[in-house]
Design a protein around this motif. Structure first.
Motif, PDB file in Angstrom:
ATOM      1  N   ASN A 108       0.841  -1.210   0.000  1.00 24.67           N
ATOM      2  CA  ASN A 108       0.000   0.000   0.000  1.00 24.67           C
ATOM      3  C   ASN A 108       0.868   1.248   0.000  1.00 24.67           C
ATOM      4  O   ASN A 108       0.587   2.223  -0.708  1.00 24.67           O
ATOM      5  CB  ASN A 108      -0.909   0.021   1.232  1.00 24.67           C
TER       6      ASN A 108
ATOM      7  N   ALA B 212      -5.850   4.715   1.917  1.00 23.40           N
ATOM      8  CA  ALA B 212      -5.936   3.520   2.771  1.00 23.40           C
ATOM      9  C   ALA B 212      -4.749   3.483   3.732  1.00 23.40           C
ATOM     10  O   ALA B 212      -4.897   3.107   4.896  1.00 23.40           O
ATOM     11  CB  ALA B 212      -5.947   2.264   1.905  1.00 23.40           C
ATOM     12  N   TYR B 213      -3.590   3.922   3.243  1.00 23.37           N
ATOM     13  CA  TYR B 213      -2.401   3.912   4.087  1.00 23.37           C
ATOM     14  C   TYR B 213      -2.533   4.948   5.209  1.00 23.37           C
ATOM     15  O   TYR B 213      -2.194   4.666   6.369  1.00 23.37           O
ATOM     16  CB  TYR B 213      -1.147   4.186   3.246  1.00 23.37           C
ATOM     17  N   GLN B 215      -5.285   5.996   6.460  1.00 23.39           N
ATOM     18  CA  GLN B 215      -6.283   5.428   7.369  1.00 23.39           C
ATOM     19  C   GLN B 215      -5.619   4.410   8.309  1.00 23.39           C
ATOM     20  O   GLN B 215      -5.900   4.363   9.503  1.00 23.39           O
ATOM     21  CB  GLN B 215      -7.391   4.754   6.543  1.00 23.39           C
ATOM     22  N   TYR B 216      -4.691   3.625   7.733  1.00 24.53           N
ATOM     23  CA  TYR B 216      -3.945   2.625   8.512  1.00 24.53           C
ATOM     24  C   TYR B 216      -3.136   3.312   9.612  1.00 24.53           C
ATOM     25  O   TYR B 216      -3.113   2.860  10.761  1.00 24.53           O
ATOM     26  CB  TYR B 216      -3.056   1.856   7.531  1.00 24.53           C
TER      27      TYR B 216
END
Lengths: 203, 224, 253
Positions: A108, B212-213, B215-216
């Motif tokens: 990611n 997404a990262y 959010q991670y």
């Protein structure tokens, strides 16, 4: 590479498989068998290549090659993953979760990094490649599709604009089809050359 | 959350932050993260190949001796032994046999794949757009359908001719191929549009991964 | 009784046609003509990279891509191996050996044979080392990850990417640019072509990837293949136009 044996083996196996694909009604069981053999051999090739990779990096560590720290990281992470997986079992949920926890954020993060790189690439395309039909249409298309993909504006309520937008969104299919047909013709010729053994008979 | 889970999560976080150190021009931390990726994926692949491919597909059938299936299983085993020989003798010529077999199978699969999977469907879809039923709706001409079909045909032919290879002498003659130049220019417009759209698609995917990262990271911070 | 679908019939016709044209072009072009077809620009620049490598005494890196044994979704092919063969055959005696990195097992093994073959042809097998060519990682990201630290080294002259690539590999182009290393990206994958087009690197567009010819090396095969492609292109275009008109007039079902 002037070895003739691999060329002959490639030609024979390729032609047999091509014929088997063509007469699948009669050859289906044998076709499956040969494809299974190919899967096994390519898996063994991958194992051989991985073994070679690890041995090479162990040698880098032993001789103290510049940047051997990377080699240590590779060998340690390889052995840790292998030994843990062997001990816990490949289907162990904790093991799989562990692998996922390491690999997913890494991939990611790489994708995120690529998004940032692409942004800078798009900005400098005209400086690097100059102004041409190709770059101008590339730039305009990128701007248009970025605008449409962001979805800030909805055109559902305006019938005329809606038709134009949906037609615009289908425009890339034209270029993609032309490119795909050309690439497929090139790949077809390359495949035929391998079967006819021309690949290694070039000057 | 157990200590092991927390440690793994921390490892993932540290490694991913190392990836972003690339933006600061650092290659050491980035390299460590990349080689961890290489090592972990290689270790995992070895296990998967041994347990899901080699043992069930190459070794297990041998237990059926003297049945035909066991004899047939000897073929890939023999090819594999020739390939493994490469590890001990890098210059081994016999290793070319299994690799030649793989090359031939791949070439045949490629020929079938590109003709049946790419060429035929693409060509048929262009021709099928000219179906008279699609060009009319309720007895009236469907101008959108007609325009799309002709545009597709003209565009695809133009794109194909962008890559038409010309002789060196003829290329220098500015007037000899004016029709081809015009067609090429028309085709380049479509190539540019396609590349632009693909580029934006890739950028959007990267952006989603970046979000997404982030959010991670937020989720990780939320643990405290 | 053998039954064949319309799709399969068209596929067989296309393959048959390609074989016939290939043979005809090969038979009618036994000698190189005085008016050859011009080389693909991106491939021609590989020659400049090779000169730079031998003049500066620095290493040339060849990234072979994800490979062709079914692990990737791109069109598998062997163009990368051909490029590697040409580059290796011209750089055996360079101060720094040319090194290649593969992303797949079968590709890594064949690449090893190709590299050894180049040293053997130059009668310099004593200079061959197995680490000149090998796997750098499995999967698209791992292959890239294994190659990038090597690219960041100081003693490199340039990078050639050839084979099955993905758009994500644009990160390699970015690092090459940061290190001020020239890069040639040759791939048949449209996604990767679009991404590399946006970078500053030289890239093959569309089908050009399948026509490798570096300088005067591989000329006859290149000339024949380019002519075959030209004929196939014309036939496909005419067939498309005629079929469309027949479909429109209701002759074709």
């Amino acid at each position: 590479m002037k070895q003739r044996t691999p060329v002959i083996v490639a030609a024979i196996s390729g032609f047999i498989l091509l014929a088997a694909f063509l007469f699948q009604e009669f050859t289906a069981p044998y076709l499956g068998l040969v494809l299974n053999w190919a899967i096994i051999v390519s898996s063994v090739a991958l194992l051989v290549a991985i073994a070679s990779l690890v041995v090479t990096h162990i040698r880098f560590i032993v001789i103290g090659r510049k940047g051997f720290l990377y080699s240590i990281v590779l060998v340690v992470s390889f052995l840790a993953t292998l030994i843990l997986g062997w001990y816990l079992g490949l289907d162990d949920p904790d093991y799989l979760e562990g692998i996922r926890t390491v690999l997913v954020p890494l991939e990611n993060a790489l994708m995120g990094l690529i998004a940032l790189i692409l942004m800078s690439g798009a900005v400098k395309i005209f400086r690097v490649r100059g102004w041409s039909i190709l770059t101008v249409s590339f730039g305009l298309s990128a701007l248009l599709f970025l605008f449409l993909n962001l979805g800030f504006l909805r055109f559902d309520s305006i019938p005329g604009v809606n038709v134009i937008v949906s037609n615009l969104q289908r425009l890339p299919i034209i270029g993609a089809r032309g490119l795909l047909i050309g690439v497929a013709l090139g790949a077809l010729l390359m495949g035929l050359q391998v079967l006819f053994g021309q690949e290694v008979m070039r000057e | 959350m157990s200590t092991v889970d927390l440690l793994l999560l921390l490892a993932g976080l540290v490694l991913s932050l190392m990836v972003f150190s690339y933006l600061l021009g650092d290659t050491l931390l980035f390299g460590i993260a990349m080689y961890t990726l290489v090592g972990v994926s290689a270790g995992f692949t070895v296990l998967v190949l041994l347990q899901k491919v080699i043992l069930p597909m190459a070794i297990s059938p041998l237990s059926a001796f003297p049945q035909t299936s066991a004899f047939l299983a000897l073929v890939p085993l023999l090819l594999s032994v020739l390939l493994i020989w490469m590890l001990f003798k890098k210059t081994s010529r016999v290793s070319g046999i299994p690799l030649g077999f793989l090359g031939g199978v791949t070439a045949a699969a490629l020929i079938i794949g590109v003709t049946r999977g790419t060429l035929v469907p693409q060509l048929l879809s262009i021709v099928n757009a000219f179906d008279p039923n699609k060009m009319t709706s309720a007895g009236l001409p469907n101008w959108t359908g007609i325009f799309e079909a002709f545009m597709m045909l003209a565009g695809v032919v133009a794109v194909l001719f962008v890559f038409h290879h010309q002789k060196v002498k003829k290329q220098k003659d500015a007037f000899s191929n004016s029709w081809l130049d015009g067609l090429t220019g028309f085709g380049q417009v479509f190539i540019g549009i396609t590349f632009g759209a693909i580029f934006v698609g890739l950028f959007s995917t990267g952006l989603v991964a970046l979000i997404a990262y982030i959010q991670y990271l937020v989720d990780f911070a939320g643990l405290w | 009784m053998l039954t064949i679908s319309l799709s399969d019939l068209i596929a067989v016709i296309i393959v048959g046609l390609a074989v016939v044209i290939m043979v005809l072009v090969w038979l009618t072009n036994r000698k190189l003509t005085s008016e050859p077809i011009e080389n693909v620009a991106a491939y021609d620049d590989i020659e400049a990279l090779m000169h730079r490598s031998s003049e500066e005494g620095n290493a040339l890196l060849v990234g072979m891509g994800e490979g062709f044994s079914g692990q990737n979704s791109n069109l598998g092919d062997s163009v990368g191996l051909l490029v590697e063969q040409i580059v290796m055959s011209r750089s055996v005696f360079n101060d720094q050996p040319t090194r290649s990195f593969s992303g797949d097992g079968a590709l890594a093994c064949i690449s090893q044979l190709v590299v050894h073959g180049a040293y053997e042809n130059a009668m310099a097998t004593e200079l061959f080392r197995s680490d000149h060519s090998g796997l750098s990682g499995i999967s698209a990201f791992a292959w890239m990850g294994g190659m990038m630290p090597e690219l960041a080294r100081k003693d490199n002259a340039g990078l050639i990417l050839t084979g099955a690539m993905r758009p994500e590999h644009i990160l390699i182009a970015d690092l090459a640019e940061r290190k001020e290393l020239p890069l040639v990206a040759a791939t048949g994958a449209l996604g990767a072509q679009a991404a590399f087009f946006a970078s500053g690197s030289l890239v093959t567009l569309g089908e050009d990837y399948y026509l490798p010819s570096i300088g005067k090396v591989n000329q006859r095969a290149y000339q024949n293949q380019a002519k075959t492609m030209n004929w196939l292109r014309v036939i496909v275009a005419v067939a498309l136009i005629v079929s469309a008109l027949l479909k429109l007039s209701g002759v074709l079902p």
